[in-house]
Enzyme design. Structure first.
Site, PDB file in Angstrom:
ATOM      1  N   SER A  46       4.274  -3.487   5.687  1.00  0.00           N
ATOM      2  CA  SER A  46       5.321  -2.907   4.844  1.00  0.00           C
ATOM      3  C   SER A  46       5.341  -1.387   5.008  1.00  0.00           C
ATOM      4  CB  SER A  46       5.143  -3.300   3.378  1.00  0.00           C
ATOM      5  OG  SER A  46       3.940  -2.772   2.887  1.00  0.00           O
ATOM      6  N   ASP A  93       0.143 -10.884   3.764  1.00  0.00           N
ATOM      7  CA  ASP A  93       0.235 -10.112   2.529  1.00  0.00           C
ATOM      8  C   ASP A  93      -0.979 -10.422   1.660  1.00  0.00           C
ATOM      9  OD1 ASP A  93       1.022  -9.245  -0.085  1.00  0.00           O
ATOM     10  OD2 ASP A  93       3.094  -9.235   0.654  1.00  0.00           O
ATOM     11  N   ILE A  94      -1.630  -9.400   1.149  1.00  0.00           N
ATOM     12  CA  ILE A  94      -2.836  -9.636   0.330  1.00  0.00           C
ATOM     13  C   ILE A  94      -2.521 -10.428  -0.934  1.00  0.00           C
ATOM     14  CG2 ILE A  94      -4.245  -7.681   1.099  1.00  0.00           C
ATOM     15  CD1 ILE A  94      -3.244  -6.336  -1.657  1.00  0.00           C
ATOM     16  N   LEU A 107      -8.294  -1.906   1.863  1.00  0.00           N
ATOM     17  CA  LEU A 107      -7.544  -0.644   1.870  1.00  0.00           C
ATOM     18  C   LEU A 107      -6.056  -0.865   1.604  1.00  0.00           C
ATOM     19  CD1 LEU A 107      -9.133   0.868   5.136  1.00  0.00           C
ATOM     20  CD2 LEU A 107      -9.874   1.248   2.785  1.00  0.00           C
ATOM     21  N   ALA A 108      -5.593  -2.106   1.700  1.00  0.00           N
ATOM     22  CA  ALA A 108      -4.160  -2.366   1.502  1.00  0.00           C
ATOM     23  C   ALA A 108      -3.783  -1.991   0.071  1.00  0.00           C
ATOM     24  CB  ALA A 108      -3.863  -3.843   1.738  1.00  0.00           C
ATOM     25  N   ALA A 109      -2.653  -1.337  -0.081  1.00  0.00           N
ATOM     26  CA  ALA A 109      -2.235  -0.899  -1.415  1.00  0.00           C
ATOM     27  C   ALA A 109      -0.793  -0.436  -1.381  1.00  0.00           C
ATOM     28  CB  ALA A 109      -3.115   0.267  -1.890  1.00  0.00           C
ATOM     29  N   TYR A 111      -0.321   4.646 -10.753  1.00  0.00           N
ATOM     30  CA  TYR A 111      -1.172   4.446  -9.576  1.00  0.00           C
ATOM     31  C   TYR A 111      -2.651   4.615  -9.944  1.00  0.00           C
ATOM     32  CZ  TYR A 111      -3.170   5.399  -4.964  1.00  0.00           C
ATOM     33  OH  TYR A 111      -3.951   5.382  -3.840  1.00  0.00           O
ATOM     34  N   ARG A 116       5.931  22.408  -7.973  1.00  0.00           N
ATOM     35  CA  ARG A 116       6.405  21.019  -8.062  1.00  0.00           C
ATOM     36  C   ARG A 116       6.050  20.484  -9.447  1.00  0.00           C
ATOM     37  NH1 ARG A 116       4.255  16.948  -3.452  1.00  0.00           N
ATOM     38  NH2 ARG A 116       2.436  16.905  -4.800  1.00  0.00           N
ATOM     39  N   GLY A 133       4.762  18.487 -12.412  1.00  0.00           N
ATOM     40  CA  GLY A 133       3.624  17.569 -12.580  1.00  0.00           C
ATOM     41  C   GLY A 133       2.434  17.908 -11.704  1.00  0.00           C
TER      42      GLY A 133
HETATM   43  C1  UD2 Z   1      -1.208  13.788  -5.166  1.00  0.00           C
HETATM   44  C2  UD2 Z   1      -0.101  12.804  -4.845  1.00  0.00           C
HETATM   45  C3  UD2 Z   1       1.114  13.075  -5.694  1.00  0.00           C
HETATM   46  C4  UD2 Z   1       0.751  13.137  -7.171  1.00  0.00           C
HETATM   47  C5  UD2 Z   1      -0.415  14.078  -7.387  1.00  0.00           C
HETATM   48  C6  UD2 Z   1      -0.939  13.991  -8.813  1.00  0.00           C
HETATM   49  C7  UD2 Z   1      -0.272  12.253  -2.504  1.00  0.00           C
HETATM   50  C8  UD2 Z   1       0.191  12.566  -1.158  1.00  0.00           C
HETATM   51  N1  UD2 Z   1       0.265  13.008  -3.478  1.00  0.00           N
HETATM   52  O1  UD2 Z   1      -0.701  15.026  -4.888  1.00  0.00           O
HETATM   53  O2  UD2 Z   1       2.098  12.067  -5.462  1.00  0.00           O
HETATM   54  O3  UD2 Z   1       0.408  11.891  -7.667  1.00  0.00           O
HETATM   55  O4  UD2 Z   1      -1.530  13.749  -6.533  1.00  0.00           O
HETATM   56  O5  UD2 Z   1      -1.920  14.936  -8.971  1.00  0.00           O
HETATM   57  O6  UD2 Z   1      -1.048  11.374  -2.760  1.00  0.00           O
HETATM   58  N2  UD2 Z   1       3.031  20.973  -1.373  1.00  0.00           N
HETATM   59  C9  UD2 Z   1       3.774  22.038  -0.884  1.00  0.00           C
HETATM   60  N3  UD2 Z   1       4.700  21.764   0.072  1.00  0.00           N
HETATM   61  C10 UD2 Z   1       4.938  20.510   0.555  1.00  0.00           C
HETATM   62  C11 UD2 Z   1       4.166  19.443   0.037  1.00  0.00           C
HETATM   63  C12 UD2 Z   1       3.222  19.716  -0.930  1.00  0.00           C
HETATM   64  O7  UD2 Z   1       3.605  23.179  -1.294  1.00  0.00           O
HETATM   65  O8  UD2 Z   1       5.799  20.360   1.433  1.00  0.00           O
HETATM   66  C13 UD2 Z   1       1.999  21.261  -2.391  1.00  0.00           C
HETATM   67  C14 UD2 Z   1       2.137  20.419  -3.616  1.00  0.00           C
HETATM   68  O9  UD2 Z   1       3.093  20.961  -4.490  1.00  0.00           O
HETATM   69  C15 UD2 Z   1       0.695  20.494  -4.153  1.00  0.00           C
HETATM   70  C16 UD2 Z   1      -0.155  20.606  -2.885  1.00  0.00           C
HETATM   71  O10 UD2 Z   1       0.730  20.976  -1.852  1.00  0.00           O
HETATM   72  O11 UD2 Z   1       0.520  21.620  -4.943  1.00  0.00           O
HETATM   73  C17 UD2 Z   1      -0.831  19.313  -2.507  1.00  0.00           C
HETATM   74  O12 UD2 Z   1       0.169  18.290  -2.480  1.00  0.00           O
HETATM   75  P1  UD2 Z   1      -0.147  16.780  -2.025  1.00  0.00           P
HETATM   76  O13 UD2 Z   1       1.041  15.951  -2.372  1.00  0.00           O
HETATM   77  O14 UD2 Z   1      -0.623  16.761  -0.621  1.00  0.00           O
HETATM   78  O15 UD2 Z   1      -1.405  16.346  -2.913  1.00  0.00           O
HETATM   79  P2  UD2 Z   1      -1.552  16.278  -4.500  1.00  0.00           P
HETATM   80  O16 UD2 Z   1      -3.004  16.110  -4.730  1.00  0.00           O
HETATM   81  O17 UD2 Z   1      -0.880  17.389  -5.174  1.00  0.00           O
END
Ligand code: UD2
Length: 318
Positions: free
Chosen positions: A44, A66-67, A88-90, A156, A283, A285
């Site tokens: 998928s 499919d798991i 690891l599937a998720a 998640y 971003r 959250g």
């Molecule tokens: C992880 C999850 C995200 C959310 C978050 C909650 C992944 C890939 N992401 O994000 O969905 O659940 O945890 O804490 O699992 N950034 C940029 N430019 C870009 C992309 C990202 O500046 O083009 C920044 C982003 O705003 C963040 C940092 O890079 O401050 C890391 O982003 P990430 O999505 O790789 O990882 P994370 O831990 O924030």
């Protein structure tokens, strides 16, 4: 596939999510370690191309399944009789899980339960589960430790935490060692850069490789505990195959935070001509810092993330 199950050593390993980023590297590592491996994936989000290096390997077989299909899992694992199962599937996207909570629960909790039941039925002695730093939520008690509080802030993370609890209860009531590995921000070759929710390193590396500017959300001083895929797979494989190691919950992290500005420096070190980044607002959250405490994994699993950050980033551009 002829070799027989020998008690003691772990020789036969089943990997779910085998065609994904982490799964495909895990299968390669297991084959390099001389194991007989089956890979299971419903394709998928996993891609067959990720397995192109091992597809023809005589100790590897691939099953598209499919798991959540109980019968299929029971048959595949029952036929293979794995010594260990690496699950690891998720449903891996945090935002997709958030928008589809039932699907998230079905795959990430119930799917894990089905895999564990099939593993037990097939007399697997060890099970390793891909958990996540998402179980910690938005904690300010850094570095994040296994003994510290869990407080997931999204569907998640909640599902990963519930699946951990379930697996550890199986360990108590059955003869199967269960290890839950909380992955921090994993990066490396084959990580999909195409979604806006892909890991920031894969997005940045992809843009830089084609001379396009990256977008930094915020001031770039936010930090993450970025861990290279080869370190992650070493942690997974050791946990699955070293029968001396106890089960439990372990962080797989480096214990060193890197900021996005440091990431940009590393990319500039490879290609000084990368365009200047575009800075935008934070971003929604986002957390400012995430950092894991690696000491429990070091002490009990003997695990150490050894890849230097600049070297890991360089590997992406090869
Ligand atoms: C992880 C999850 C995200 C959310 C978050 C909650 C992944 C890939 N992401 O994000 O969905 O659940 O945890 O804490 O699992 N950034 C940029 N430019 C870009 C992309 C990202 O500046 O083009 C920044 C982003 O705003 C963040 C940092 O890079 O401050 C890391 O982003 P990430 O999505 O790789 O990882 P994370 O831990 O924030």
């Amino acid at each position: 596939m002829e070799e027989q199950k020998v008690s003691g050593e772990i020789n036969r390993v089943a990997v779910t999510g085998a065609a994904g980023f982490i799964g495909s590297h895990t299968c390669e590592g297991l084959l390099d370690a001389g194991k007989t491996v089956i890979g299971i994936d419903n394709l998928s989000t996993g891609k067959r191309i990720n397995l192109k290096g091992i597809g023809e390997h005589d100790r590897f077989s691939f099953f598209q399944a499919d798991i959540c299909q109980e019968d299929a899992m029971a048959t595949i694992l029952g036929d293979f009789q794995p010594d260990a199962v690496i699950h690891l599937a998720a449903l891996v996207s945090v935002p997709i899980a958030e928008h589809n909570p039932d699907e998230n629960y079905r795959i990430n909790v119930l799917g894990t339960k089905l895999v564990a039941q099939a593993a037990l039925k097939a007399a697997a002695r060890r099970m390793v589960f891909a958990s996540s730093a998402a179980v910690y939520g938005n904690s300010d008690q850094l570095p994040l430790s296994e003994e510290g509080p869990t407080n997931p802030i999204n569907q998640y993370g909640m599902a990963k935490l519930e699946a951990e609890t379930l697996l550890l209860s199986y360990e108590k009531s059955h003869d199967m060692t269960s290890t839950c590995l909380r992955f921090f921000n994993v990066y490396g070759p084959r990580q999909d850069p195409t979604s806006p929710y892909s890991g920031v390193i894969s997005i940045f590396a992809d843009l830089c490789a084609s001379g396009r500017p990256v977008t930094v959300y915020g001031d770039g001083r936010q930090s993450r505990d970025f861990i290279y895929i080869k370190d992650i797979t070493r942690g997974i494989i050791t946990s699955a195959t070293n029968t001396e190691l106890p089960g439990g919950i372990y962080n797989l992290c480096t214990g060193q935070g890197k900021t996005l500005l440091e990431l940009l420096d590393a990319l500039k070190g490879i290609d000084p001509d990368v365009p200047e980044p575009i800075f935008e607002g934070e971003r929604e959250g986002d957390i400012k810092h995430s950092l894991g405490n690696p000491s429990v994994a070091r002490r009990i699993l003997g695990f150490e993330a050894t890849t230097n950050f600049a070297e890991g980033i360089r590997e992406l551009q090869n």
